[in-house]
Write an enzyme that holds these catalytic residues in place. Structure first.
Site, PDB file in Angstrom:
ATOM      1  N   ASP A  63       0.855  -1.177   0.000  1.00  0.00           N
ATOM      2  CA  ASP A  63       0.000   0.000   0.000  1.00  0.00           C
ATOM      3  C   ASP A  63       0.897   1.234   0.000  1.00  0.00           C
ATOM      4  OD1 ASP A  63      -2.985   0.581   0.520  1.00  0.00           O
ATOM      5  OD2 ASP A  63      -1.954   1.949   1.858  1.00  0.00           O
ATOM      6  N   ASP A 115      -3.094   2.636  -6.097  1.00  0.00           N
ATOM      7  CA  ASP A 115      -2.038   2.725  -5.091  1.00  0.00           C
ATOM      8  C   ASP A 115      -1.852   1.478  -4.249  1.00  0.00           C
ATOM      9  OD1 ASP A 115      -4.345   2.896  -3.593  1.00  0.00           O
ATOM     10  OD2 ASP A 115      -3.578   4.422  -2.246  1.00  0.00           O
ATOM     11  N   GLU A 116      -2.470   0.363  -4.637  1.00  0.00           N
ATOM     12  CA  GLU A 116      -2.193  -0.853  -3.868  1.00  0.00           C
ATOM     13  C   GLU A 116      -2.264  -2.109  -4.710  1.00  0.00           C
ATOM     14  OE1 GLU A 116      -5.766  -2.225  -1.255  1.00  0.00           O
ATOM     15  OE2 GLU A 116      -5.536  -0.096  -0.905  1.00  0.00           O
TER      16      GLU A 116
END
Length: 386
Positions: free
Chosen positions: A17, A125-126
């Site tokens: 993350d 974003d992860e």
DNA sequence: TCTGGGGTCCTAGGACCC
DNA sequence: TCTGGGGTCCTAGGACCC
């Protein structure tokens, strides 16, 4: 007789993350803002790219993300910009720049793929990473992944490595920012059970509220309930899942590729409206955009839907399934307006709306459209064969 | 001073077919 | 006369996630 089943190696799943992703990308460009409270979000970036005092912000919009310095004032993502302004007027506000975030997203994912290619995309974003077949001790591997992300982007991330996705996801939150967490089944009682139930991915506000009314607050509370009890209150499937999740059980694979199911565009009006002279051109424009998007990606879709959000936040949707999939703006617009007319006969809405959107679902790759799909379902295949 | 935009999955009821 | 059950498609709404 039968061979002994060969035991599969224990799985090793990472969740990675990025830390305050959009805000951190912005700080790369504006290093002078480092150490200051900064909020990213609000309405369209039409009025320039530079940071403006949050104290001057007016209008609708929410905080998409913010720096850790802003979080110290109680600001968080999803919060109304005007509320953030009241909490932290000295903060700076920046508009969103998705192109730049996507660029850094590709960079960090490519860097991870060099080390471990089995990656599941979970948004900008992860990611989940299957490390089962990467021959390296977990802590060193985790550090190497973090270093690779940092080298490729200049950004930090938080990683957890665990026996499954559920625990990896919980774990990556435990040591943020710039963290590395290793979790094992033996850690369940001591590390996982004291956490709030809502930390489980899949327990949202509604379920959490309902759990709280049953005096279930932590994951440990949940783990101690009998599955029958949970199934009675939450239904067979979700109840069973709650029980499994609380015991750290999760067999889901890391899915490295999936076909898109729908594309959509929606927008919120600056002022609520029931005026079709305002609404119609906006819907037309959204149809154009979604058509462009489908064409660029090479997809067509059969189900055209509109979505309205009334001023009281109630949402209504209307779908229109066509005989053949389309991706041109005119066909989408026709279907969207037909759907809209079912909510607003004669162009009359029961109350003002704050949002309108269009969605195209039941997608096929262009050139991969099952020819008999529409006709076949109606028993009209005969003449198609001539 | 209220609350963005882009997705996925699930449920449930009705139509329709066999 | 009333009697089935299963399967698929479609629609609408809702929960949840990033």
């Amino acid at each position: 007789m039968a061979d002994e089943p060969v035991a599969a190696p224990p799985r090793r799943i990472a969740h990675l993350d990025m830390d305050a992703f959009y805000a951190s990308v912005e700080l790369l460009r504006y290093p002078e803002l480092r150490g200051q409270p900064v909020v990213i979000g609000g309405r369209r970036a039409s009025e320039g790219r530079e940071a403006r005092p949050l104290a001057e912000y007016v209008g609708r919009g929410v905080v998409t993300t913010c720096t850790y310095e802003a979080r110290a004032f109680g600001v968080h993502s999803g919060m109304a910009m005007m509320k953030a302004r009241a909490l932290c007027p000295q903060a700076l506000a920046l508009p969103l720049d998705f192109d730049e975030y996507r660029r850094h997203s590709r960079l960090f994912k490519a860097a991870v793929a060099e080390i471990a290619p089995e990656i599941e995309d979970r948004g900008i974003d992860e990611i989940y990473i299957d490390l089962t077949h990467v021959p390296e001790e977990s802590r060193l591997l985790g550090l190497r992944l973090k270093a690779a992300v940092k080298a490729a982007t200049g950004l930090t991330c938080s990683i957890a490595i665990a026996p499954n996705k559920l625990l990896a996801k919980i774990g990556s939150e435990l040591d943020k920012p710039d963290g590395l967490t290793l979790l094992f089944m033996e850690d369940l009682e001591s590390v996982i059970w004291p956490l709030p139930a809502k930390r489980i991915n899949g327990i949202g506000p509604k379920a959490n509220e309902k759990l709280a009314k049953l005096n279930i607050v932590t994951i440990g509370d949940l783990a101690r309930e009998r599955p029958e009890f949970l199934m009675r209150h939450f239904g067979k499937s979700y109840g069973q899942w709650l029980h499994d999740a609380a015991h750290g059980r999760d067999e889901r694979e890391v899915v490295t590729y999936s076909e898109p199911k729908s594309r959509s565009r929606e927008t919120t009006f600056e002022d609520d409206t029931r005026d079709f002279d305002v609404i119609a051109p906006v819907l037309t424009q959204l149809c154009r955009q979604v058509a462009e998007d489908l064409k660029k990606r090479g997809y067509v879709g059969r189900t055209i839907g509109v979505k309205l959000r009334y001023d009281n936040f109630r949402i209504v949707t209307r779908d229109n399934t066509l005989e053949a999939p389309v991706n041109d703006a005119r066909a989408i617009r026709r279907a969207a307006f037909a759907a809209l007319s079912r909510v607003a006969p004669q162009g009359r809405l029961v109350r003002p709306i704050r949002l309108i959107g269009v969605r195209v679902g039941t997608l096929f790759r262009e050139g991969d459209v099952p020819a008999l799909q529409a006709a076949g379902a109606r028993g009209e295949t005969a003449d198609l064969f001539g």
